[in-house]
Design a protein around this motif. Structure first.
Motif, short mmCIF file in Angstrom:
data_model
loop_
_atom_site.label_atom_id
_atom_site.label_comp_id
_atom_site.label_asym_id
_atom_site.label_seq_id
_atom_site.Cartn_x
_atom_site.Cartn_y
_atom_site.Cartn_z
N GLY A 1 0.83 -1.20 0.00
CA GLY A 1 0.00 0.00 0.00
C GLY A 1 0.87 1.25 0.00
N GLY A 2 1.96 1.19 0.77
CA GLY A 2 2.87 2.33 0.83
C GLY A 2 3.48 2.63 -0.53
N THR B 1 1.80 10.33 4.82
CA THR B 1 3.06 10.87 5.29
C THR B 1 2.98 11.29 6.76
OG1 THR B 1 3.09 11.83 3.10
CG2 THR B 1 4.95 12.33 4.53
N SER B 2 1.92 12.01 7.11
CA SER B 2 1.85 12.50 8.50
C SER B 2 1.58 11.35 9.47
CB SER B 2 0.81 13.61 8.63
OG SER B 2 -0.40 13.26 8.02
N SER B 3 0.67 10.43 9.11
CA SER B 3 0.34 9.38 10.08
C SER B 3 1.41 8.29 10.17
CB SER B 3 -1.03 8.78 9.79
OG SER B 3 -1.24 8.59 8.42
N HIS B 4 1.93 7.83 9.02
CA HIS B 4 2.94 6.77 9.09
C HIS B 4 4.35 7.35 9.33
CE1 HIS B 4 1.12 2.94 8.81
NE2 HIS B 4 0.59 3.10 7.61
N ALA B 5 4.76 8.33 8.51
CA ALA B 5 6.15 8.80 8.63
C ALA B 5 6.36 9.55 9.94
CB ALA B 5 6.51 9.69 7.44
N ILE B 6 5.52 10.53 10.23
CA ILE B 6 5.79 11.36 11.40
C ILE B 6 5.22 10.75 12.68
CG2 ILE B 6 5.37 13.63 12.44
CD1 ILE B 6 5.51 14.70 9.50
N SER B 7 3.92 10.44 12.65
CA SER B 7 3.30 9.90 13.86
C SER B 7 3.82 8.48 14.15
CB SER B 7 1.79 9.89 13.66
OG SER B 7 1.14 9.91 14.88
N GLY B 8 3.84 7.63 13.15
CA GLY B 8 4.22 6.23 13.35
C GLY B 8 5.70 6.02 13.62
N LEU B 9 6.56 6.64 12.81
CA LEU B 9 8.00 6.44 13.00
C LEU B 9 8.46 7.02 14.34
CD1 LEU B 9 9.88 6.94 9.61
CD2 LEU B 9 9.25 4.84 10.79
N SER B 10 7.85 8.13 14.77
CA SER B 10 8.26 8.71 16.05
C SER B 10 7.86 7.81 17.21
CB SER B 10 7.65 10.10 16.23
OG SER B 10 6.26 10.01 16.45
N ASN B 11 6.97 6.86 16.93
CA ASN B 11 6.53 5.90 17.95
C ASN B 11 7.18 4.53 17.71
OD1 ASN B 11 5.11 5.41 20.28
ND2 ASN B 11 3.24 4.75 19.21
N LEU C 1 7.47 1.89 9.45
CA LEU C 1 8.74 1.83 8.74
C LEU C 1 8.55 1.12 7.40
CD1 LEU C 1 11.78 2.37 8.76
CD2 LEU C 1 12.09 0.16 9.85
N LEU C 2 7.80 0.00 7.41
CA LEU C 2 7.51 -0.71 6.16
C LEU C 2 6.79 0.22 5.19
CD1 LEU C 2 6.20 -4.19 7.43
CD2 LEU C 2 8.33 -3.72 6.20
N ALA C 3 5.82 0.97 5.70
CA ALA C 3 5.04 1.87 4.85
C ALA C 3 5.93 2.96 4.26
CB ALA C 3 3.89 2.48 5.64
N VAL C 4 6.81 3.55 5.08
CA VAL C 4 7.65 4.64 4.60
C VAL C 4 8.65 4.13 3.56
CG1 VAL C 4 9.38 6.35 5.27
CG2 VAL C 4 7.32 6.04 6.66
N LEU C 5 9.19 2.92 3.78
CA LEU C 5 10.06 2.33 2.76
C LEU C 5 9.28 2.15 1.46
CD1 LEU C 5 12.03 -0.29 4.91
CD2 LEU C 5 12.88 1.88 3.97
N GLY C 6 8.03 1.72 1.59
CA GLY C 6 7.16 1.59 0.42
C GLY C 6 6.93 2.94 -0.26
N PHE C 7 6.67 3.98 0.53
CA PHE C 7 6.47 5.33 -0.03
C PHE C 7 7.64 5.69 -0.96
CE2 PHE C 7 4.24 7.22 4.03
CZ PHE C 7 3.19 6.34 3.86
N PHE C 8 8.86 5.45 -0.43
CA PHE C 8 10.02 5.88 -1.20
C PHE C 8 10.28 4.98 -2.39
CE2 PHE C 8 11.99 9.73 0.07
CZ PHE C 8 11.32 10.04 1.23
N ALA C 9 10.02 3.68 -2.23
CA ALA C 9 10.18 2.79 -3.37
C ALA C 9 9.24 3.23 -4.50
CB ALA C 9 9.88 1.35 -2.96
N GLY C 10 7.99 3.47 -4.17
CA GLY C 10 7.01 3.90 -5.18
C GLY C 10 7.37 5.26 -5.77
#
Lengths: 150, 186
Positions: free
Chosen positions: A98-99, B148-158, B164-173
């Motif tokens: 999804g990401g 970006t705000s919920s996974h990268a900022i909110s999620g990674l800071s926690n 982390l999986l989602a943000v890696l996916g964001f950048f791959a895409g």
């Protein structure tokens, strides 16, 4: 710390916080397709500095604050920004796959969901079409959900 | 006259920490989590007919504050652009060269007019940028359960592994679209 949802003036506070968030993202040019392109081409530190320092500040403040209220007194889950994150975890496929789909869209539109609203408010009227298309995308996910790997 | 500190581009070391502060701020003011992608789901649940199960829930109890927040960001965008003068992007020279090579001639304004304007919708690159890109943003955030705000900022800071999986996916895409799709489509 009071764990219950804030009472009466909450709507005004929610809007005001949104206004501040919108001003910051606009003034930092995070809402610009140009800046997103610059980020994905690794040609400026700007976006990485913003995301990195935002995570750092958020992580430090999480350590200073008491842990968030997991279930409230009534046993209801805390209202999160994104209810679907809690729904099903599975093997984690949904997060990277999804990401990656989101990432494709992020690079093409130059806007994640927040900037879509901000750009429309700022007068880039054609982004109404991007928002409508994003709603169609969310609807399509809902329709296909049971057939997708999670 | 507004001081130039307000009207100039806000540097990353000012904007980033301010954005990060929204995580504790929202938590203190009612245990809320920073994120804006949920609004796409809430709007679908509120507005669209023939809703699949994913969109049948009580959006009023979970989503109203988030929709108000999003409404606020739209006002903030108006203020930032029309009162605080965010009209031109100080893009790095190397990025300008890369975008010229991609075929964009006009790099003025907040977003490129050659892609994001009503007439450009009828071109392939404009349609892909607005309609296809928008669809993928909506589909992807719903699938990944955040943006970006919920996974990268909110999620990674926690320190959430899922984020982390989602943000890696964001950048791959994003890297795939930027370096392989855009040169083909533009």
């Amino acid at each position: 710390m009071n764990n219950r949802p804030a009472p009466a003036p909450a709507p005004a506070i929610d809007i005001l916080l949104g206004v501040l968030f919108g001003v910051i993202l606009t003034k930092a040019e995070v809402i610009s397709w140009f800046r997103i392109q610059e980020m994905f081409r690794f040609e400026a530190f700007h976006m990485f500095g913003i995301i990195g320092s935002a995570i750092a500040v958020a992580a430090v403040s999480r350590r200073l604050l008491p842990p968030p209220p997991a279930p409230t007194l009534c046993g209801e889950p805390t209202p999160t920004a994104d209810a679907s994150a809690d729904d099903q975890t599975g093997r984690g496929t949904r997060f990277w796959l999804g990401g990656a789909i989101f990432g494709l869209g992020w690079a093409l539109t130059g806007a994640c969901p927040g900037p879509l609203f901000i750009l429309i408010g700022g007068g880039i009227s054609v982004m109404v079409v991007a928002l409508a298309s994003a709603l169609a995308g969310t609807w399509a996910y809902g329709y296909l959900r049971s057939r997708l790997p999670h | 006259m507004l001081p130039s500190v307000l009207t100039d581009t806000w540097p990353w070391y000012v904007a980033g920490p301010l954005i990060g502060l929204f995580v504790p701020l929202l938590q203190i003011l009612g245990g809320k989590q920073l994120g804006l992608s949920g609004n796409l789901r809430h709007l679908c649940a509120a507005l669209l007919p023939r809703r699949p199960a994913f969109l049948q829930y009580d959006w009023k109890s979970t989503g109203v504050w988030n929709l108000l927040f999003a409404f606020g960001t739209a006002i903030g965008g108006w203020i930032g652009i029309h009162l605080l003068g965010t009209r031109e992007i100080a893009l790095s020279p190397t990025a300008q060269t890369a975008l010229h090579q991609l075929g964009l001639t006009d790099l003025s304004g907040l977003v490129p007019r050659e892609l994001f304007s009503w007439p450009a919708l009828l071109t392939l690159r404009g349609f892909v940028s607005v309609v296809v890109g928008g669809f993928l943003v909506g589909f992807g955030t719903a699938y990944a359960g955040g943006c970006t705000s919920s996974h990268a900022i909110s999620g990674l800071s926690n320190f959430q592994l899922r984020s982390l999986l989602a943000v890696l996916g964001f950048f791959a895409g994003g890297l795939f679209a930027t370096h392989l799709l855009l040169p083909l489509l533009f």
